[in-house]
Design a protein around this motif. Structure first.
Motif, short mmCIF file in Angstrom:
data_model
loop_
_atom_site.label_atom_id
_atom_site.label_comp_id
_atom_site.label_asym_id
_atom_site.label_seq_id
_atom_site.Cartn_x
_atom_site.Cartn_y
_atom_site.Cartn_z
N ALA A 17 65.49 67.68 22.27
CA ALA A 17 64.50 67.13 23.18
C ALA A 17 64.27 68.10 24.33
O ALA A 17 65.20 68.71 24.84
N ALA A 18 63.02 68.25 24.72
CA ALA A 18 62.67 69.16 25.81
C ALA A 18 62.81 68.44 27.14
O ALA A 18 62.99 67.22 27.18
N PRO A 19 62.75 69.16 28.26
CA PRO A 19 62.82 68.52 29.58
C PRO A 19 61.76 67.44 29.74
O PRO A 19 60.71 67.51 29.12
N ALA A 20 62.03 66.47 30.60
CA ALA A 20 61.16 65.30 30.77
C ALA A 20 59.72 65.67 31.13
O ALA A 20 58.80 65.02 30.70
N GLN A 21 59.51 66.72 31.92
CA GLN A 21 58.15 67.05 32.34
C GLN A 21 57.34 67.72 31.24
O GLN A 21 56.15 67.85 31.36
N LYS A 22 57.96 68.13 30.15
CA LYS A 22 57.24 68.79 29.07
C LYS A 22 57.70 68.23 27.73
O LYS A 22 58.50 68.84 27.04
N PRO A 23 57.23 67.01 27.36
CA PRO A 23 57.69 66.41 26.12
C PRO A 23 57.28 67.27 24.92
O PRO A 23 56.15 67.67 24.79
N SER A 24 58.24 67.59 24.06
CA SER A 24 58.00 68.46 22.93
C SER A 24 59.09 68.23 21.88
O SER A 24 60.13 67.66 22.17
N ILE A 25 58.84 68.72 20.69
CA ILE A 25 59.83 68.64 19.62
C ILE A 25 60.16 70.06 19.22
O ILE A 25 59.29 70.90 19.07
N THR A 26 61.44 70.34 19.02
CA THR A 26 61.89 71.65 18.60
C THR A 26 62.71 71.51 17.34
O THR A 26 63.62 70.69 17.26
N LEU A 27 62.38 72.31 16.33
CA LEU A 27 63.10 72.32 15.06
C LEU A 27 63.78 73.68 14.91
O LEU A 27 63.25 74.70 15.36
N TYR A 28 64.92 73.72 14.25
CA TYR A 28 65.63 74.95 13.98
C TYR A 28 65.84 75.08 12.47
O TYR A 28 66.14 74.09 11.81
N GLY A 29 65.66 76.29 11.96
CA GLY A 29 65.87 76.49 10.54
C GLY A 29 65.60 77.92 10.13
O GLY A 29 65.50 78.82 10.95
N GLN A 30 65.45 78.09 8.84
CA GLN A 30 65.25 79.41 8.24
C GLN A 30 63.77 79.65 7.99
O GLN A 30 63.06 78.75 7.54
N ALA A 31 63.31 80.88 8.29
CA ALA A 31 61.93 81.26 8.03
C ALA A 31 61.89 82.40 7.04
O ALA A 31 62.80 83.23 6.97
N SER A 32 60.82 82.43 6.27
CA SER A 32 60.55 83.54 5.37
C SER A 32 59.05 83.82 5.48
O SER A 32 58.38 83.27 6.34
N TYR A 33 58.54 84.70 4.62
CA TYR A 33 57.11 84.91 4.63
C TYR A 33 56.58 84.93 3.20
O TYR A 33 57.31 85.15 2.25
N TYR A 34 55.26 84.66 3.08
CA TYR A 34 54.60 84.54 1.79
C TYR A 34 54.64 85.84 1.00
O TYR A 34 54.52 86.92 1.55
N ALA A 35 54.71 85.72 -0.32
CA ALA A 35 54.57 86.86 -1.22
C ALA A 35 53.10 87.29 -1.24
O ALA A 35 52.20 86.49 -0.99
N ALA A 36 52.87 88.55 -1.55
CA ALA A 36 51.51 89.11 -1.57
C ALA A 36 50.60 88.38 -2.56
O ALA A 36 49.39 88.30 -2.34
N LYS A 37 51.16 87.82 -3.65
CA LYS A 37 50.33 87.18 -4.67
C LYS A 37 49.55 85.96 -4.15
O LYS A 37 48.60 85.52 -4.78
N PHE A 38 49.96 85.40 -3.01
CA PHE A 38 49.27 84.22 -2.47
C PHE A 38 48.01 84.56 -1.67
O PHE A 38 47.21 83.68 -1.38
N HIS A 39 47.82 85.83 -1.32
CA HIS A 39 46.64 86.25 -0.55
C HIS A 39 45.37 85.88 -1.34
O HIS A 39 45.23 86.20 -2.51
N GLY A 40 44.46 85.14 -0.69
CA GLY A 40 43.21 84.73 -1.32
C GLY A 40 43.27 83.38 -2.02
O GLY A 40 42.23 82.86 -2.43
N LYS A 108 61.67 93.36 6.85
CA LYS A 108 62.68 94.07 6.05
C LYS A 108 63.79 93.11 5.58
O LYS A 108 64.22 93.16 4.43
N ALA A 109 64.23 92.22 6.46
CA ALA A 109 65.28 91.26 6.11
C ALA A 109 64.78 90.18 5.16
O ALA A 109 65.53 89.67 4.34
N GLY A 110 63.52 89.77 5.30
CA GLY A 110 62.95 88.73 4.45
C GLY A 110 63.16 87.32 4.94
O GLY A 110 62.33 86.45 4.70
N LEU A 111 64.25 87.06 5.63
CA LEU A 111 64.57 85.74 6.17
C LEU A 111 65.13 85.90 7.57
O LEU A 111 65.73 86.92 7.90
N THR A 112 64.96 84.88 8.40
CA THR A 112 65.58 84.86 9.72
C THR A 112 65.71 83.43 10.21
O THR A 112 65.02 82.53 9.73
N ARG A 113 66.61 83.21 11.17
CA ARG A 113 66.74 81.89 11.81
C ARG A 113 65.69 81.80 12.89
O ARG A 113 65.48 82.74 13.66
#
Length: 125
Positions: A17-40, A108-113
């Protein structure tokens, strides 16, 4: 549905939960990126996927949600819009375009937190 999902995330400590004056939701997890074949190809929102834009795929958030994604390893962040869904069996939180991954510095890594913050409509980037 969203309220139940948020409650579930809070119970398991995935959302911070964020501070009271700025209500927001924060998620934590692993990110990757799309393969080139998905372009278009068409995304879940109906948009045509483009690696040069700042868009993302996420199963936890509604389509067309503006999010700030921060690489927890180097502190870099980008703002993207969710316009697609991940494979149902994936354990990743979010997939970015290659441009987003380059700006966050994890091609280069392909994945990150990452930290994913939901932005309000009028919130300044």
């Amino acid at each position: 549905m969203i309220k139940r999902l948020i409650l579930l995330f809070i119970c398991f400590g995935i959302i911070e939960a964020a501070p009271a004056q700025k209500p927001s939701i924060t998620l934590y997890g692993q990110a990757s990126y799309y393969a080139a074949k998905f372009h278009g190809r068409r995304t879940a929102s109906g948009d045509i996927f483009n690696h040069s834009k700042l868009t993302a795929a996420c199963n936890s958030l509604p389509l067309n949600t503006r999010v700030r994604i921060t690489n927890l390893r180097n502190g870099r962040s980008v703002i993207a819009i969710t316009n697609d869904r991940l494979h149902a069996k994936t354990s990743r939180l979010i997939d970015l375009t290659k441009t987003g991954a380059e700006r966050l510095g994890f091609v280069k890594a392909g994945l990150t937190r990452v930290k994913v913050e939901i932005l309000r409509e009028n919130e300044v980037e």
